[in-house]
Motif scaffolding. Structure first.
Motif, PDB file in Angstrom:
ATOM      1  N   ARG A  12       0.812  -1.218   0.000  1.00 15.75           N
ATOM      2  CA  ARG A  12       0.000   0.000   0.000  1.00 15.75           C
ATOM      3  C   ARG A  12       0.843   1.265   0.000  1.00 15.75           C
ATOM      4  O   ARG A  12       0.338   2.349   0.271  1.00 15.75           O
ATOM      5  N   ALA A  15       3.126   4.073  -1.884  1.00 14.86           N
ATOM      6  CA  ALA A  15       3.491   4.667  -3.177  1.00 14.86           C
ATOM      7  C   ALA A  15       5.015   4.699  -3.275  1.00 14.86           C
ATOM      8  O   ALA A  15       5.715   4.547  -2.267  1.00 14.86           O
ATOM      9  N   SER A  16       5.515   4.896  -4.470  1.00 10.89           N
ATOM     10  CA  SER A  16       6.968   5.020  -4.584  1.00 10.89           C
ATOM     11  C   SER A  16       7.293   6.430  -5.067  1.00 10.89           C
ATOM     12  O   SER A  16       6.458   7.099  -5.691  1.00 10.89           O
ATOM     13  N   ASP A  17       8.514   6.845  -4.771  1.00 10.89           N
ATOM     14  CA  ASP A  17       8.936   8.191  -5.190  1.00 10.89           C
ATOM     15  C   ASP A  17       8.996   8.307  -6.706  1.00 10.89           C
ATOM     16  O   ASP A  17       8.941   9.399  -7.252  1.00 10.89           O
ATOM     17  N   VAL A  18       9.099   7.165  -7.364  1.00 10.14           N
ATOM     18  CA  VAL A  18       9.246   7.187  -8.816  1.00 10.14           C
ATOM     19  C   VAL A  18       7.887   7.140  -9.506  1.00 10.14           C
ATOM     20  O   VAL A  18       7.565   7.956 -10.366  1.00 10.14           O
ATOM     21  N   ASP A  19       7.064   6.179  -9.082  1.00  9.45           N
ATOM     22  CA  ASP A  19       5.811   5.948  -9.807  1.00  9.45           C
ATOM     23  C   ASP A  19       4.618   6.723  -9.246  1.00  9.45           C
ATOM     24  O   ASP A  19       3.594   6.829  -9.912  1.00  9.45           O
ATOM     25  N   GLY A  20       4.714   7.183  -8.031  1.00  6.91           N
ATOM     26  CA  GLY A  20       3.594   7.910  -7.452  1.00  6.91           C
ATOM     27  C   GLY A  20       2.504   6.978  -6.969  1.00  6.91           C
ATOM     28  O   GLY A  20       2.640   5.757  -7.032  1.00  6.91           O
ATOM     29  N   PRO A  21       1.419   7.555  -6.463  1.00  7.84           N
ATOM     30  CA  PRO A  21       0.360   6.732  -5.876  1.00  7.84           C
ATOM     31  C   PRO A  21      -0.502   6.056  -6.943  1.00  7.84           C
ATOM     32  O   PRO A  21      -0.607   6.543  -8.066  1.00  7.84           O
ATOM     33  N   TYR A  34      -4.299   3.341  -7.062  1.00  9.49           N
ATOM     34  CA  TYR A  34      -5.498   3.115  -6.250  1.00  9.49           C
ATOM     35  C   TYR A  34      -5.142   2.402  -4.943  1.00  9.49           C
ATOM     36  O   TYR A  34      -5.661   2.748  -3.886  1.00  9.49           O
ATOM     37  N   TYR A  35      -4.270   1.398  -5.013  1.00 11.25           N
ATOM     38  CA  TYR A  35      -3.917   0.643  -3.807  1.00 11.25           C
ATOM     39  C   TYR A  35      -2.707   1.229  -3.083  1.00 11.25           C
ATOM     40  O   TYR A  35      -2.612   1.157  -1.871  1.00 11.25           O
ATOM     41  N   ARG A  95      -1.060   4.064  -1.674  1.00 15.19           N
ATOM     42  CA  ARG A  95      -1.392   5.450  -1.312  1.00 15.19           C
ATOM     43  C   ARG A  95      -0.494   6.016  -0.211  1.00 15.19           C
ATOM     44  O   ARG A  95      -0.519   7.217   0.035  1.00 15.19           O
ATOM     45  N   LEU A  96       0.187   5.136   0.492  1.00 19.18           N
ATOM     46  CA  LEU A  96       0.918   5.588   1.673  1.00 19.18           C
ATOM     47  C   LEU A  96       2.209   6.302   1.263  1.00 19.18           C
ATOM     48  O   LEU A  96       2.919   5.852   0.358  1.00 19.18           O
ATOM     49  N   GLU A  97       2.469   7.385   1.962  1.00 21.79           N
ATOM     50  CA  GLU A  97       3.663   8.187   1.678  1.00 21.79           C
ATOM     51  C   GLU A  97       4.921   7.342   1.845  1.00 21.79           C
ATOM     52  O   GLU A  97       5.107   6.696   2.883  1.00 21.79           O
ATOM     53  N   PRO A  98       5.819   7.323   0.846  1.00 21.78           N
ATOM     54  CA  PRO A  98       7.069   6.579   1.014  1.00 21.78           C
ATOM     55  C   PRO A  98       7.999   7.296   1.991  1.00 21.78           C
ATOM     56  O   PRO A  98       7.886   8.513   2.166  1.00 21.78           O
TER      57      PRO A  98
END
Lengths: 161, 614
Positions: A110, A112-118, A120-121, A123-126
């Protein structure tokens, strides 16, 4: 043997409680936004409330298991003390901050990555470099919490031995 | 005084604002699509946007057409979801704003931020050029605003113990002065979403945009629809009563049941003056009125929650009562002036915190005990703990009612013997005696009755002016006080009693202007500037007229006052009787409670007439 295991588990619980207290206090004081129970709990569920409870349970179980590893290390070294526990905790903390946190976006379902972004699933800040996205003091508070964890376990080693 | 100058022209009228809320915080949205007030994460937290009290330094988040437009607004389907429709020469743009509420929605099973402001624009006709301006100013603009681009996530801004995340379905670029701006051209059928999520002592969560954002908006509407199912009022003015109940619900802090007086601070009670106060607290004074309003329109759980908060909040100061508490039952932060903000239309100072908590206001004992009496009658019992608390308050009244205080209107300066305060002390003891008589608690009847009668004797001897043939604001005084209209409702005296009829006449002659009622004469409080008519007093006048059997007059006055609400049926604390502009903090719970009570009084008359016709 059973008695020693019970003692190890008891002190493992105490050390885990001390560590989470340091982490949560640093959140409450505004030094960091690293909410470890939520970070762990969201591995299993997207429901925020369930995640926090579940994350806390998993965290405590993990704390027990790591306590057994610490005690195993003391036994292998033939020595255990508060400073050695603190040193192990520091190394443990460095591993978490330098290696484990940056890995999280790749393994957390759940996050997100700094590269691909959030998505639907996801969503959590990296956490960013050394967890600094959760606040610049996050590496320090994480290290401190792990040192406290190690100090407690090292200090009680003579009673468990 | 700078009102009317260039300064005031840069600010919308208070009535030009719409209101959205989620029971934790609230935002004010101008007719120009600008969010000019938002505190995060709670009502009482520092602001992120405060253009309401300083257009330059306060911060705002604006989305609107980049060309001239006409505006219409409405709340969508009985939900606190605000729709602003801009009509330009070439097209029609609809902006929908809400603070997301997802409890009980399946969407809660996916990770959601703890707070989210969601904005959706869609073109209904033609094409529209849209401009976006995002200028966050955390901590009332006291700390430097720093926008940080998080690759993949969006723009983030650090705030107290947290961070906000702006995601937008359009490119935004940095502008001078820590702001973001964007321009986009949309055709009919195009829609875009903007999400402002907050993490407080927590990691950020980036909710998805596009259709998923639309689903959250629809889920928020469903949440309000579900809440509205408890609304049981079906009498006249149903729409206005429902809107008022929505305002109360949004001002009820979901985590404790407390009701904040208003979501804003420092909107002036008189243009360009220092009559500016922070209303993001809970006044015990509103207790009886709030409880009764909730219960009478079907929100029994909200009433019970509020009473529970009331007893919890007052536990620390028992058996004394403080004037106001924060939503957690703590004392408010000390009053401070934010000298870097110019104030709404130049009305400085902007204040946060509230100094009224240091005052002695004896009327609140009556209001709390009246709430307890209503609660006991509706819920059938008081437990031992509740009884003990109430008795303690009663003993405090017996001990202190002879002291001067600051009165219901919190007049600063030397304490005085306010007739309304004495009357509410009488009400406090009378409620205890009634609770005893009806078997809810045991008290020393003789002692309480003796004190109650002594208060009545003091009111009659010193609070009634024989020359004016009216009860007056202060013992041995000669000025009217609109609060005295409550004498009838609380059972102190009959509406037709000559002394009450004289009081009504004095209030009507001295305090009414353009069909609106001031709370007291202009110089009464010693502050500079002339404040407006007081919203709740107008509705108290309606109730008095109903109780006096003058129902046609009451209905006429009620409808006249309703005409001063803004286009969304929202009221502030006061109304300028000359210009009709809304004044003071906005929207104001007390005024909306007054509206509900007055409508219920009129509904009682209507149902009585129907019964008699049957």
């Amino acid at each position: 043997m059973t008695e020693r295991l019970a003692e190890a588990l008891l002190w493992g619980l105490v050390a885990s409680a001390a560590m989470i207290t340091v982490l949560q206090a640093s959140v409450g004081l505004g030094w960091s936004r690293l909410n470890l129970p939520m970070l762990i709990g969201t591995l299993f569920t997207g429901n925020r409330h369930r995640a926090i409870v579940l994350g806390m349970v998993v965290y405590l179980i993990g704390g027990w298991l790591f306590a057994l590893l610490y005690f195993f290390a003391f036994a292998q070294l033939g020595h255990g003390s508060w400073w050695l526990g603190g040193l192990l905790g520091l190394l443990h903390g460095l591993f978490l901050v330098v290696v484990a946190l940056p890995l999280l976006p790749h393994i957390h379902p759940r996050m997100a990555s700094d590269v691909d972004g959030p998505t639907y699933y996801r969503r959590l800040e990296p956490p960013g470099p050394f967890g600094t996205h959760y606040g610049h003091n996050t590496p320090l508070t994480a290290l401190l919490a792990n040192v406290v964890y190690g100090v407690v376990l090292g200090a009680v080693w003579p009673f468990v031995e | 005084m700078r009102a009317g100058s260039a300064v005031s022209r840069r600010y919308p009228s208070i009535g030009d604002y719409g209101f959205i809320g989620d029971g934790r915080t609230a935002a004010l949205v101008s007719r120009d699509g600008s969010i000019d007030w938002l505190c995060l994460p709670h009502f009482f937290s520092p602001s992120l946007f405060a253009a309401l009290v300083d257009v330059e330094r306060g911060g705002r988040f604006q989305i609107r057409p980049a060309e001239p437009y006409a505006v219409s607004r409405r709340y969508r389907d009985d939900a606190l979801v605000l729709e602003t429709t801009f009509t330009t020469e070439r097209g029609v743009l609809r902006l929908t704003d809400c603070l997301v509420l997802l409890h009980h929605s399946p969407l809660m099973n996916e990770l959601q931020p703890s707070r989210e402001l969601l904005r959706r624009i869609e073109v209904l006709k033609g094409e529209v050029n849209v401009e976006v301006w995002f200028a966050p100013r955390p901590d009332y603009g006291r700390r430097p605003s720093s926008l940080e681009w998080r690759r993949g996530l969006g723009w983030t801004v650090p705030v107290n113990h947290g961070r906000v995340l702006l995601q937008a379905e359009c490119p935004l670029e940095q502008a001078a002065g820590a702001a973001l701006q964007g321009r986009l051209r949309l055709q009919v059928g195009d829609a875009r979403h903007f999400s402002l999520a907050m993490a407080h002592q927590d990691m950020l969560v980036a909710p998805p945009l596009g259709e998923h954002a639309h689903q959250r908006l629809l889920a928020t509407m469903e949440w309000w629809r579900h809440w509205g199912e408890s609304f049981s009022y079906s009498g006249p003015y149903r729409e206005q009563v429902f809107r008022s109940s929505m305002v109360l619900k949004a001002l009820t802090y979901a985590l404790s049941g407390a009701v904040v007086a208003a979501p804003t601070s420092s909107l002036p009670e008189a243009p360009g003056t220092a009559r500016n106060w922070d209303y993001r607290y809970c006044w015990l004074r509103d207790a009886a009125f709030t409880l009764r309003a909730f219960d009478d329109i079907g929100f029994h759980q909200a009433g019970a929650d509020f009473f529970s908060w009331l007893l919890h909040a007052t536990r620390l100061t028992w058996p004394e009562l403080k004037v106001l508490y924060d939503v957690h039952g703590e004392q408010p932060q000390p009053e401070q002036e934010l000298s870097h903000l110019e104030g709404y239309r130049g009305a400085a100072p902007v204040r946060i915190g509230n100094g009224a908590d240091e005052q002695l206001q004896l009327d609140i004992y009556g209001e709390v005990l009246l709430a307890a009496y209503d609660y006991a009658r509706r819920h059938g019992a008081l437990d031992r703990f509740e009884s003990r608390l109430l008795l303690g308050f009663g003993r405090t009244v017996c001990r202190r009612w002879r002291e001067p205080d600051h009165g219901i209107w919190e007049v600063r300066g030397v304490p005085r013997h306010y007739t309304y305060s004495k009357m509410m002390c009488w009400v406090a003891l009378d409620c205890l005696l009634r609770l005893h008589r009806e078997g809810y608690l045991d008290i020393d009847v003789e002692a309480f009755r003796a004190e109650r009668d002594a208060i009545a004797a003091a009111i009659e001897a010193r609070g009634f002016n024989e020359t004016l043939n009216a009860y007056v604001a202060v013992f041995e005084g000669d000025e009217p006080d609109a609060a005295l209209l409550q004498f009838v409702r609380v059972g102190y005296i009959d509406a037709e009693h000559p002394r009450m009829a004289g009081t009504y006449k004095l209030i009507r002659d001295r305090l009414m202007e353009n069909g609106l009622v001031r709370r007291y004469p202009p110089d009464f409080d010693g502050l500079a500037g002339e404040e407006g008519a007081f919203g709740v007093c107008c509705f108290w006048m309606v109730e008095y007229l109903v109780l006096a059997g003058r129902c046609d007059e009451a209905r006429e006055l009620f409808e006249h006052v309703l005409g001063f609400a803004n286009d969304l049926d929202l009221f502030a604390e006061e109304i300028d009787p000359r210009s009709g502009e809304l004044l003071g903090n906005f929207p104001q719970a007390f005024t909306h409670i007054g509206l509900i009570d007055a409508a219920l009084a009129l509904a009682g008359v209507d149902s009585g007439e129907e019964d008699s016709n049957d």
